[in-house]
Every structure is written in C-alpha cells, then in structure tokens.
Enzyme design. Structure first.
Site, PDB file in Angstrom:
ATOM      1  N   ASP A  10      -3.471   4.941  -0.401  1.00 43.90           N
ATOM      2  CA  ASP A  10      -3.029   3.757   0.308  1.00 43.90           C
ATOM      3  C   ASP A  10      -1.513   3.847   0.481  1.00 43.90           C
ATOM      4  O   ASP A  10      -0.838   4.596  -0.233  1.00 43.90           O
ATOM      5  CB  ASP A  10      -3.403   2.505  -0.490  1.00 43.90           C
ATOM      6  CG  ASP A  10      -3.060   1.231   0.239  1.00 43.90           C
ATOM      7  OD1 ASP A  10      -3.380   1.116   1.437  1.00 43.90           O
ATOM      8  OD2 ASP A  10      -2.455   0.343  -0.384  1.00 43.90           O
TER       9      ASP A  10
ATOM     10  N   ASP B 105       0.976   0.770   1.688  1.00 44.58           N
ATOM     11  CA  ASP B 105       1.708  -0.411   1.249  1.00 44.58           C
ATOM     12  C   ASP B 105       1.399  -0.704  -0.219  1.00 44.58           C
ATOM     13  O   ASP B 105       0.253  -0.913  -0.601  1.00 44.58           O
ATOM     14  CB  ASP B 105       1.323  -1.627   2.094  1.00 44.58           C
ATOM     15  CG  ASP B 105       1.754  -1.493   3.542  1.00 44.58           C
ATOM     16  OD1 ASP B 105       2.965  -1.362   3.767  1.00 44.58           O
ATOM     17  OD2 ASP B 105       0.890  -1.507   4.432  1.00 44.58           O
TER      18      ASP B 105
END
Length: 347
Positions: free
Chosen positions: A26, A28
C-alpha cells in the site's frame, strides 16, 4: 470456504523479503504520507529489491495515474516504473469493461487516474449525465473536487445508470493528519440516491485479481497500514500480510480486530521486510495460566482487561498481547480493556 481463525501473529525464521517473492505495498500510510516518504521506507524498500524481492505498489487511491505515482516514488528515491503500480482505478475499469459494451461512455466523478484507466479498457470518459453514459464511476478526486460532480452522479444514477466506486476508504492519511477519503464522498451519493455501488478496491476481490494479473506473484506478501482494506484484502485473497504501524491503525484497534482484520505479521515500519519475525509461544489452554510469550513479555487475558508483564522490545509485547486478545476474542474480536497494557509499551 471455512478458514481457521488466526489467534496469534506468526513467526518467520527467514527475512520476509526472502520468504516472499513479491511485496504488494500500500502507499498512503505505508510508503509515504502527504507526499513525503515515511521514515525508513526508501532504504528498506531499496534493500528488499536489491535482495531479489519484487516491489509492487497497490493503492486504493484512484486519483493519480500509474505514471504519476511511479514518477513520485522515483523522486523519493525508489526507482519505479508504471508497470509496478496497481490502482483501484485499474480494477474498477476492468470491472466496468466486463459489464458494458466496448467503447461505452462512462461518467467520471474523480481524477485523471480514472480517465486513463477507462481509456486503457476501451471506454470513453464523459463529464455529464446528459452524455448518455452506460455507467457512473466514482473515485477519489482530491480536495478540489467540485460539489457539482456529486450532483452529476446522482442525476445519472436516478435514471438507472449502474454505479461503480473505485474504493470506499472513509479516510486518507496526509501530512496534516487524517482527511476524508473516497468512501466519504461515496456516502454523499448513496444518501442522495439510496443506491449501492459495485466496489472494486481493497478489500474486495476485483482489486486482488487485478494485482495478481498484473504482477504474476506466486507468493505475495500484502503490506499495509489499514485493517479494513489491506489486511482484510489479504484475508479475502488467502495470502499473508504484514501490518506496519505508520498509518491509521493503532495498537488498540489491532488488539480488538476480528479474524478478517488480523495480520500474519506486525512491525513498526517497512524495516520489518528485512528481518525475520519472532515466535509467540503459548496456546489457548496455556494462555489462561502461563500466558502468551514473545521476547521478554508475557500477556494474558484477564476478566476485564489485558494484562502484560515483563520487559523488552515494545513490538514483542504487542505481539504477545495480540495472541492473548485474539485468543480471548475468538471470532468476535476482543473487547477487553487494553489501555494500561499498551501504555506500558508506549503505544
């Protein structure tokens, strides 16, 4: 298909970057926050890649194109190509393309990432409900997305046009804190129309399928900061996961997690890719008396709260607490007070 309930983080005698062929990362809250690299991210990922691990960046944020994301990562010091980036815009574009005619018009409520992904699938992005769209797609459009865009979505949906959403993350981490995400914007349209969108992003299967199709990973490790997207997505895809504590998830949320939100491994940040993981010892029977042990810590589930004794690395204490909490919580999640135990760890 029934699955066993995870009651403890796992150990690994090998560095995770050696035990898995691909890290599905991922962005953010894991690699960067507010555009700036998170501490230790650049060095850790460079070392993992140099050791032979493939890095793929998998994000629910549909705003930017893979080219733009790759350029940003390269600027931060992580040499990345567009093919290494998988977005929820790509996943939702494939989902739409499977359900509407080739060349169909799609009303876009979001940013350039959605438009590029739709064109890649042979679909035509349009801006108005009056353009006779065959579908409406909604993705994160950034803080400047005009309110009138939501009205365009509502006009089309009210006419029976099918509605799709790239993802439903309610929040997104930034440099100044936690801000509303695409899920909050989706709620605006849902409240106004009473409709329900088809959703592609994590934790749902279309995103996992898109990731595997584009990476060809055989033994992937999902790396994320969110229990309800990254970790649940790994659970749904039946692959292992590493939770890093650099984003939205805190210790109390981790201890209270239901089975689909329990990661395989827990670490402070992306340095966890470069090491093995310690074992947590104890079992459901021994846990009631002898407790669950990791490093110098022992954790137990009392009648009202989680109890912790010992000394050592804070993460080892957290791992022991996970075992005590997840065992006590079973399939429902643990509701015992964890405040005192986490305070002892500084978490």
């Amino acid at each position: 298909m029934s699955r066993s309930v995870r009651t403890s983080p796992e150990g690994s005698g090998r560095d995770l970057s050696e035990a898995y062929d691909t890290a599905l990362l991922d962005l953010d809250g894991v690699v960067y926050a507010g555009g700036n690299a998170i501490a230790h991210a650049v060095e850790s990922l460079s070392r993992a890649r140099d050791g032979g691990m493939r890095l793929a960046y998998v994000t629910n944020n549909a705003l930017r194109t893979p080219d733009a994301v790759a350029a940003h990562l390269s600027e931060l010091g992580m040499a990345t190509g567009a093919a290494d980036v998988i977005t929820s815009a790509q996943a939702v574009a494939r989902l739409i393309a499977e359900q509407v005619p080739s060349g169909a018009r799609v009303l876009v409520i979001g940013g350039e990432g959605l438009r590029v992904a739709l064109r890649e699938r042979g679909l035509e992005p349009v801006e108005s409900a009056e353009d006779d769209p065959a579908a409406v797609v909604q993705g994160f459009g950034g803080p400047e997305l005009p309110w009138g865009r939501f009205a365009e979505a509502c006009y089309a949906i009210a006419r029976g046009v099918p509605w799709y959403a790239s993802n439903t993350d309610l929040t997104i981490p930034g440099a100044r804190g936690i801000a509303p995400g695409n899920g909050a914007a989706v709620e605006v349209v849902r409240i106004a129309t009473g409709a329900e969108p088809q959703v592609a992003g994590k934790p749902l299967p279309p995103m996992h399928r898109e990731t595997i199709l584009r990476t060809g990973a055989r033994r992937p490790l999902v790396v994320g900061d969110r229990l309800d997207t990254d970790i649940e997505g790994a659970f749904n895809g039946e692959v292992d996961s590493l939770l890093v504590l650099t984003g939205v998830t805190d210790g109390a949320q981790l201890l209270a997690a239901p089975p689909q939100h329990r990661p395989t491994y827990v670490d402070a940040d992306l340095r966890g890719l470069l090491t093995g993981q310690p074992d947590v010892t104890g079992d459901a029977g021994a846990g009631a008396d002898g407790g669950f042990r990791c490093g110098g810590w022992t954790a137990r589930a009392g009648e009202e709260r989680l109890e912790l004794e010992g000394d050592g690395a804070a993460l080892d204490g957290l791992r022991a607490l996970c075992a005590a909490a997840w065992t006590a919580g079973g399939e429902e999640g643990c509701g015992l007070d964890s405040g005192k135990a986490l305070a002892r760890l500084g978490l």
